[in-house]
Design a protein around this motif. Structure first.
Motif, short mmCIF file in Angstrom:
data_model
loop_
_atom_site.label_atom_id
_atom_site.label_comp_id
_atom_site.label_asym_id
_atom_site.label_seq_id
_atom_site.Cartn_x
_atom_site.Cartn_y
_atom_site.Cartn_z
N GLY A 48 0.84 -1.20 0.00
CA GLY A 48 0.00 0.00 0.00
C GLY A 48 0.86 1.24 0.00
O GLY A 48 2.07 1.17 0.27
N PRO A 49 0.24 2.40 -0.29
CA PRO A 49 1.01 3.64 -0.41
C PRO A 49 1.61 4.08 0.92
O PRO A 49 1.22 3.60 1.99
N GLU A 50 2.54 5.01 0.85
CA GLU A 50 3.22 5.52 2.02
C GLU A 50 2.22 6.18 2.98
O GLU A 50 1.30 6.86 2.54
N GLY A 51 2.39 5.92 4.27
CA GLY A 51 1.56 6.59 5.27
C GLY A 51 0.19 5.95 5.48
O GLY A 51 -0.61 6.44 6.26
N VAL A 52 -0.07 4.82 4.81
CA VAL A 52 -1.40 4.21 4.92
C VAL A 52 -1.50 3.34 6.17
O VAL A 52 -2.61 3.00 6.61
N PHE A 164 10.48 -3.56 1.55
CA PHE A 164 11.12 -4.74 0.97
C PHE A 164 11.15 -4.66 -0.56
O PHE A 164 11.97 -5.30 -1.21
N ASP A 165 10.27 -3.84 -1.13
CA ASP A 165 10.27 -3.68 -2.59
C ASP A 165 11.53 -2.94 -3.07
O ASP A 165 11.83 -2.94 -4.25
N ARG A 166 12.24 -2.27 -2.14
CA ARG A 166 13.47 -1.59 -2.52
C ARG A 166 14.69 -2.50 -2.38
O ARG A 166 15.78 -2.13 -2.80
N ALA A 167 14.51 -3.66 -1.75
CA ALA A 167 15.65 -4.58 -1.58
C ALA A 167 16.08 -5.11 -2.95
O ALA A 167 15.24 -5.33 -3.83
N ALA A 192 5.58 -3.23 1.43
CA ALA A 192 5.95 -2.78 0.09
C ALA A 192 4.99 -1.72 -0.41
O ALA A 192 3.78 -1.86 -0.27
N ARG A 193 5.54 -0.63 -0.93
CA ARG A 193 4.69 0.33 -1.63
C ARG A 193 4.31 -0.22 -2.99
O ARG A 193 3.21 -0.05 -3.45
N ASN A 194 5.28 -0.86 -3.62
CA ASN A 194 5.07 -1.36 -4.97
C ASN A 194 5.36 -2.86 -5.01
O ASN A 194 6.48 -3.28 -5.27
N PRO A 195 4.33 -3.69 -4.75
CA PRO A 195 4.57 -5.13 -4.70
C PRO A 195 5.05 -5.68 -6.04
O PRO A 195 5.65 -6.76 -6.09
N GLY A 196 4.84 -4.92 -7.12
CA GLY A 196 5.33 -5.35 -8.43
C GLY A 196 6.84 -5.42 -8.49
O GLY A 196 7.41 -6.06 -9.38
N LEU A 209 -1.73 -8.80 1.25
CA LEU A 209 -2.89 -7.99 1.62
C LEU A 209 -2.64 -6.57 1.12
O LEU A 209 -1.58 -6.00 1.36
N ARG A 210 -3.63 -6.01 0.45
CA ARG A 210 -3.48 -4.67 -0.12
C ARG A 210 -4.19 -3.64 0.76
O ARG A 210 -5.34 -3.84 1.14
#
Ligand SMILES: [Zn+2]
Length: 374
Positions: A48-52, A164-167, A192-196, A209-210
């Motif tokens: 989900g997005p930052e701060g959610v 973890f999406d930045r790892a 993760a902000r971007n699970p892709g 979970l989104r």
């Protein structure tokens, strides 16, 4: 103070989480069954997005797993020995800074590989925030090692990996075996902000979970319920769209003060004011890296609002409390110029990360506003 037990509880509760009820209920159910089902899913992705609220939700899950007196399965009592050991999620930035400072002071550079950055919010809830820009291989090894240690009876290790999406993919891949089947009593939450950007093999091993941005009206209502007046709540929800975590931690007077400096920088630049003035202003941010970063972030948000006004989407503007000034700037800066100004900020931000001389960069950026713009 609505419930009679309110004064006895110390830790955060599920009910305090704002928005995303479906994800909350899913995690409560998982927490309720985690102890009983041998094959319960123990690797989760919270996307989900930052701060959610990804970190908050992950910590709540850990608290629920470790609560010694849940009022109902999957619940958090907030008052048992385990619940009372939890540090507030809001203290996380300070705890991370303290962990970094300790390592810098106490661990030789050559030994830092053996001192991966980790923070405990609770004896059984450990976070592995990006060390530098991303999770390091040393941190991945620490997670694998932690997975191999049997927790005390009744405890569940909750290992949380923000961003973890930045790892790097190699780091993600190093964790695959652990993520495939964490040891009994261990749960791993990947945020993760971007699970892709996660390896497909990571996603296939996890329950994802989104979390969606929280609707504006719901966020305003939650802030009012926490004691903000309606007008302030409206403004905070505008400044942190969809993000309760950001809205709740927003220091509004501090934000407004730095924003007035950001607006002054833009005004000076647009008006072609003197070099000396620009230098004086930018010198004022010299003292603190944190303030400098806030100023950059707020400049972005102000420029974003100017773009919204130029594109005639006034209801998307965040900084609604300084609308007349934003309108005036939107009229005086050509849209193409705004793009260049944002690109200039991108360069300053990149330079700041390399610790280049910050005030000078800002001063030359401000002067650049006029040099080609008028
Ligand atoms: Zn408890």
């Amino acid at each position: 103070m609505r419930s009679p037990g309110a004064c006895a509880r110390r830790s955060m509760m599920w009910t305090e989480f704002i928005g995303n009820r479906a994800a909350v209920e899913h995690l409560q159910q998982l927490a309720a069954t985690a102890g009983r089902e041998r094959h319960a899913q123990r690797t989760l992705v919270l996307a989900g997005p930052e701060g959610v609220g990804k970190t908050t939700l992950a910590v709540l899950f850990g608290l629920a797993l470790n609560c010694q007196a849940p009022p109902a399965p999957g619940e958090i009592c907030g008052a048992c020995a385990s619940c009372r050991q939890a540090a507030p999620v809001a203290s996380l930035p300070e705890l991370i800074a303290a962990a970094q400072a300790y390592r810098t002071a106490e661990v030789k550079t050559s030994a830092r590989q053996q001192a991966p950055l980790r923070v405990a919010l609770h004896p059984a809830i450990h976070l592995f925030p990006p060390d530098g820009d991303f999770l390091t291989m040393a941190q991945a090894r620490a997670i694998i090692h932690q997975d191999e240690i049997q927790p005390d009876s009744g405890q569940s290790w909750t290992l949380i990996v923000p961003d973890f999406d930045r790892a790097r993919w190699a780091t993600q891949a190093a964790l695959l075996k652990t993520l495939e089947e964490p040891s009994p009593g261990v749960v791993i939450l990947l945020l993760a902000r971007n699970p892709g950007a996660l390896l497909p093999t990571v996603r296939s091993r996890a329950l994802e979970l989104r979390l969606a941005p929280v609707p504006h009206a719901e966020l305003v209502a939650a802030l009012v319920a926490r004691g903000q007046n309606a007008q302030t709540a409206e403004l905070m929800a505008r400044l942190a769209p969809g993000g309760p975590g950001r809205a709740l931690t927003l220091d509004l007077p501090g934000y407004q003060q730095i924003r007035s400096e950001a607006l002054q920088l833009l005004r000076l630049g647009v008006a072609g004011d003197s070099l000396a003035t620009v230098f004086r202003l930018s010198e004022s941010v010299r003292a603190s890296k944190e303030k400098f970063e806030s100023l950059l972030e707020i400049l972005y948000s102000v420029l974003q609002d100017i773009v919204y006004l130029q594109a005639e989407f006034p209801n998307r503007v965040g900084n609604v409390d300084c609308l007349p000034e934003l309108r005036s700037l939107a009229q005086r800066l050509a849209p193409a110029r705004v793009r260049e100004v944002v690109e200039g900020l991108d360069r300053i931000q990149a330079a700041a990360q390399r610790n280049s001389f910050r005030p000078l960069a800002l001063a030359s950026w401000t002067l650049g506003l006029t040099a080609e713009g008028s």
